[in-house]
Design an enzyme around this catalytic site. Sequence first.
Site, PDB file in Angstrom:
ATOM      1  N   HIS A   1       4.064 -35.070 -10.384  1.00  0.00           N
ATOM      2  CA  HIS A   1       3.140 -33.627 -11.014  1.00  0.00           C
ATOM      3  C   HIS A   1       4.703 -33.428 -12.030  1.00  0.00           C
ATOM      4  O   HIS A   1       6.275 -33.567 -11.534  1.00  0.00           O
ATOM      5  CB  HIS A   1       3.015 -32.838 -10.339  1.00  0.00           C
ATOM      6  CG  HIS A   1       3.295 -33.353  -8.853  1.00  0.00           C
ATOM      7  ND1 HIS A   1       4.850 -32.143  -9.023  1.00  0.00           N
ATOM      8  CD2 HIS A   1       3.594 -33.206  -7.831  1.00  0.00           C
ATOM      9  CE1 HIS A   1       5.250 -31.962  -7.447  1.00  0.00           C
ATOM     10  NE2 HIS A   1       4.227 -32.789  -6.487  1.00  0.00           N
TER      11      HIS A   1
ATOM     12  N   HIS B   1       7.793 -33.292 -10.081  1.00  0.00           N
ATOM     13  CA  HIS B   1       8.995 -34.148 -10.207  1.00  0.00           C
ATOM     14  C   HIS B   1       9.788 -35.070 -11.264  1.00  0.00           C
ATOM     15  O   HIS B   1      11.276 -34.917 -11.722  1.00  0.00           O
ATOM     16  CB  HIS B   1       7.762 -35.420 -10.219  1.00  0.00           C
ATOM     17  CG  HIS B   1       6.884 -35.989  -8.463  1.00  0.00           C
ATOM     18  ND1 HIS B   1       6.059 -36.724  -9.244  1.00  0.00           N
ATOM     19  CD2 HIS B   1       7.650 -35.459  -7.457  1.00  0.00           C
ATOM     20  CE1 HIS B   1       5.375 -35.633  -7.270  1.00  0.00           C
ATOM     21  NE2 HIS B   1       6.376 -36.089  -6.563  1.00  0.00           N
TER      22      HIS B   1
ATOM     23  N   CYS C   1       5.059 -35.709  11.289  1.00  0.00           N
ATOM     24  CA  CYS C   1       4.536 -35.002  10.244  1.00  0.00           C
ATOM     25  C   CYS C   1       4.864 -36.375   8.852  1.00  0.00           C
ATOM     26  O   CYS C   1       5.753 -36.439   8.399  1.00  0.00           O
ATOM     27  CB  CYS C   1       5.588 -33.816   9.599  1.00  0.00           C
ATOM     28  SG  CYS C   1       4.453 -33.390   7.661  1.00  0.00           S
TER      29      CYS C   1
ATOM     30  N   CYS D   1       6.342 -35.755   5.669  1.00  0.00           N
ATOM     31  CA  CYS D   1       7.417 -35.526   5.746  1.00  0.00           C
ATOM     32  C   CYS D   1       8.029 -36.751   6.214  1.00  0.00           C
ATOM     33  O   CYS D   1       9.241 -37.037   5.532  1.00  0.00           O
ATOM     34  CB  CYS D   1       8.090 -34.651   6.496  1.00  0.00           C
ATOM     35  SG  CYS D   1       7.785 -32.501   6.074  1.00  0.00           S
TER      36      CYS D   1
ATOM     37  N   CYS E   1       3.754 -28.581  11.104  1.00  0.00           N
ATOM     38  CA  CYS E   1       4.582 -29.178  10.248  1.00  0.00           C
ATOM     39  C   CYS E   1       5.119 -27.341   9.275  1.00  0.00           C
ATOM     40  O   CYS E   1       4.080 -27.152   8.445  1.00  0.00           O
ATOM     41  CB  CYS E   1       4.677 -30.014   8.884  1.00  0.00           C
ATOM     42  SG  CYS E   1       5.516 -30.224   7.192  1.00  0.00           S
TER      43      CYS E   1
ATOM     44  N   HIS F   1       4.426 -28.487   4.766  1.00  0.00           N
ATOM     45  CA  HIS F   1       2.962 -29.312   4.559  1.00  0.00           C
ATOM     46  C   HIS F   1       2.219 -28.559   5.010  1.00  0.00           C
ATOM     47  O   HIS F   1       0.878 -28.353   4.659  1.00  0.00           O
ATOM     48  CB  HIS F   1       2.875 -30.491   4.861  1.00  0.00           C
ATOM     49  CG  HIS F   1       4.313 -31.120   3.654  1.00  0.00           C
ATOM     50  ND1 HIS F   1       5.430 -31.790   4.151  1.00  0.00           N
ATOM     51  CD2 HIS F   1       3.782 -32.264   2.862  1.00  0.00           C
ATOM     52  CE1 HIS F   1       5.875 -32.317   3.529  1.00  0.00           C
ATOM     53  NE2 HIS F   1       5.185 -32.325   2.457  1.00  0.00           N
TER      54      HIS F   1
ATOM     55  N   LYS G   1       3.316 -23.135  -4.117  1.00  0.00           N
ATOM     56  CA  LYS G   1       3.755 -25.465  -4.001  1.00  0.00           C
ATOM     57  C   LYS G   1       2.748 -25.405  -4.598  1.00  0.00           C
ATOM     58  O   LYS G   1       1.776 -25.606  -4.059  1.00  0.00           O
ATOM     59  CB  LYS G   1       4.900 -25.105  -3.079  1.00  0.00           C
ATOM     60  CG  LYS G   1       5.586 -26.461  -2.762  1.00  0.00           C
ATOM     61  CD  LYS G   1       6.389 -27.254  -2.051  1.00  0.00           C
ATOM     62  CE  LYS G   1       6.911 -28.527  -2.417  1.00  0.00           C
ATOM     63  NZ  LYS G   1       6.260 -29.910  -1.348  1.00  0.00           N
TER      64      LYS G   1
ATOM     65  N   LYS H   1      -1.119 -32.059  -3.200  1.00  0.00           N
ATOM     66  CA  LYS H   1      -2.692 -32.308  -3.007  1.00  0.00           C
ATOM     67  C   LYS H   1      -3.811 -31.726  -2.599  1.00  0.00           C
ATOM     68  O   LYS H   1      -5.084 -31.049  -3.243  1.00  0.00           O
ATOM     69  CB  LYS H   1      -2.776 -33.534  -2.522  1.00  0.00           C
ATOM     70  CG  LYS H   1      -2.811 -34.957  -3.545  1.00  0.00           C
ATOM     71  CD  LYS H   1      -2.175 -36.019  -3.177  1.00  0.00           C
ATOM     72  CE  LYS H   1      -3.306 -37.142  -3.345  1.00  0.00           C
ATOM     73  NZ  LYS H   1      -2.239 -38.777  -2.877  1.00  0.00           N
TER      74      LYS H   1
HETATM   75  O1  ME8 Z   1      10.673 -36.285  -1.045  1.00  0.00           O
HETATM   76  N1  ME8 Z   1       9.336 -28.220  -7.718  1.00  0.00           N
HETATM   77  O2  ME8 Z   1       9.990 -37.916  -2.411  1.00  0.00           O
HETATM   78  P1  ME8 Z   1       8.547 -36.849  -3.689  1.00  0.00           P
HETATM   79  C1  ME8 Z   1      10.245 -28.728  -7.956  1.00  0.00           C
HETATM   80  N2  ME8 Z   1      11.177 -39.741  -1.021  1.00  0.00           N
HETATM   81  N3  ME8 Z   1      10.645 -29.974  -7.557  1.00  0.00           N
HETATM   82  C2  ME8 Z   1       9.573 -30.659  -6.358  1.00  0.00           C
HETATM   83  C3  ME8 Z   1       8.625 -29.987  -6.506  1.00  0.00           C
HETATM   84  C4  ME8 Z   1       8.264 -29.060  -7.465  1.00  0.00           C
HETATM   85  N4  ME8 Z   1       6.999 -28.077  -6.995  1.00  0.00           N
HETATM   86  N5  ME8 Z   1       7.555 -30.764  -5.937  1.00  0.00           N
HETATM   87  C5  ME8 Z   1       8.898 -32.337  -5.999  1.00  0.00           C
HETATM   88  C6  ME8 Z   1      10.382 -37.159  -1.790  1.00  0.00           C
HETATM   89  N6  ME8 Z   1       9.739 -31.995  -6.538  1.00  0.00           N
HETATM   90  C7  ME8 Z   1      10.983 -39.110  -1.220  1.00  0.00           C
HETATM   91  C8  ME8 Z   1      12.518 -38.537  -1.928  1.00  0.00           C
HETATM   92  S1  ME8 Z   1      15.058 -39.773  -2.244  1.00  0.00           S
HETATM   93  C9  ME8 Z   1      16.426 -40.828  -1.459  1.00  0.00           C
HETATM   94  C10 ME8 Z   1      13.657 -39.900  -1.377  1.00  0.00           C
HETATM   95  C11 ME8 Z   1      10.305 -32.868  -6.254  1.00  0.00           C
HETATM   96  O3  ME8 Z   1       7.939 -37.817  -3.930  1.00  0.00           O
HETATM   97  C12 ME8 Z   1      11.856 -32.267  -5.441  1.00  0.00           C
HETATM   98  O4  ME8 Z   1      13.219 -33.616  -6.835  1.00  0.00           O
HETATM   99  O5  ME8 Z   1       7.815 -35.635  -2.245  1.00  0.00           O
HETATM  100  C13 ME8 Z   1      11.902 -33.066  -4.251  1.00  0.00           C
HETATM  101  O6  ME8 Z   1      12.903 -33.186  -3.355  1.00  0.00           O
HETATM  102  C14 ME8 Z   1      11.011 -34.170  -5.052  1.00  0.00           C
HETATM  103  O7  ME8 Z   1      10.583 -34.260  -6.136  1.00  0.00           O
HETATM  104  C15 ME8 Z   1      10.396 -35.131  -4.061  1.00  0.00           C
HETATM  105  O8  ME8 Z   1       9.675 -35.119  -4.243  1.00  0.00           O
END
Ligand code: ME8
Length: 503
Positions: A22, A25, A130, A133, A147, A150, A297, A300
Amino acid sequence: MACVTNSYYVTTPIYYVNDAPHIGHAYTTITADAVARWHRLLGRDVRFLTGTDEHGLKVQRAAEENGCTPKEWADQTVVRFQDAWAQLGISNDDFIRTSEQRHHTAVQKLLQACYDNGDIDLQTYEGLYCVSCEAYFNEDDLDLGNCPIHGRPVEHVAEENYFFKLSRYEQPLRDWYETHPDFVLPTTKRNEALGFINQGLRDFSISRTSIDWGIPLPWDTGHVTYVWFDALTNYITAAGYVDDPASFSHYWPAIHLIGKDILRFHCVYWPAMLMSAGLAPPERVHVHGFLLVGGEKMSKTRLNQIAPADLVADFGVDGVRHHFLHDQIFGPDGDFSHEGMTARFNADLANNLGNLLSRVTTVVGSKCGGVGTAPRPDSPLAPIVAREYRIIAESWERISPSEALDATWRIIRETNAFLEEAEPWKAEPGPLADAILGDALEVLRIVSILASPAVPDACAEIRRRIGLTGDAEEERLPESIEWGGYPAGLLVVKGEPLFPRLK
Ligand code: ME8
């Protein structure tokens, strides 16, 4: 090979494959991409890494819900991330998947190093977990029993786990923060991380016996590695921790870009894990806020996720990139809206950049027979470029794309104002019109380099229209923006509007 200090290793978080990509990311990934492109222009040996986080309970459950194995599920979902990044022009040098063998070996090597250092032991654990997380919480961290991130119920889990002795690293971490004041930026996030350390650090569990989708501990294969210990290791796997010591010492430590939701893992757990294994902590962690949709935020469960591809359909690749880089200030939370995005597109891309290109190419067509003219050495635009370049360079260096682009667009706006004053379209063909247009063509050449980290496709098109050969990516800063580089005699073509205004 470039010298050691010339390397620049930048990473995004690796995204969970339980979800589709999304714009949250995309925000981190586009920012890291623009930063990587900027450092390539400076001639640095850049390595830009992104990838996917594929182990853990969350992914295992998503696979179960979809009637396939976790690996099959990851294989399907990873393509969505790879396609999204290809569509957005992301120039990553590597894409890591935690299900790859190279990562498996690296995680086991890191675990073994921490274990051999006496930092991992077996304990019985009961706690509140959670799954979203993939983390334990204390009772008092919860938000009405849910949580705090979330808003979903936590689960009661009791297991025999191996623990990483984080408590041993309280003082070493404090010392690290003290001697590296820029370790976490912005400062508000540094204070948050330090506050967490100062509350007192508890050991954290790094293994699970309740699931099998993960990497077995090398000394006790009945346990799989906790997904966060596994995921954080990706950054050293891809730098060559196991099989390429020369590459590892060249690129490590990295610059990490992350969202504020994963600060604790990157700013507390990760440096401690690295210290335990005798490795250097990251160079810096740059933390940004959330993109909010209607003040909330994306998630899903709230069904308010926006796919990057939907925006590309309306705004084009450069329109999407430019909005995230220019409008969403790196650090605080930012509200996303189509209206805001349209306003930015029309102001910066259609009215300013697009208009400058269209005016200059049109008037070169009518006054100079479509052949470009040289800039004046003493052009009034030269000091403007020099002044703004200093701000641009400094802003990209500290990962403030919005300020870098403010300064880049000041050059464009001042050049448009200069043309409105000089009115070359009213001038007789001759030396004065040639000089004014030469100055403006030179600005277009310079902007095609300075704006290329944000809007690479538009910059390539600008270069084509003003007769330049070679991509902006091949240019090197700061030499390439020294005033006077645009040569007379190139063919200048007028084309369709670069960015047609949006309604
Ligand atoms: O946390 N606004 O993965 P994830 C801005 N796999 N950035 C956002 C966002 C939002 N609303 N939502 C997500 C994980 N992000 C782990 C990480 S790293 C070793 C492991 C971005 O798929 C932001 O960079 O939940 C956040 O830190 C990341 O997506 C989390 O992606």
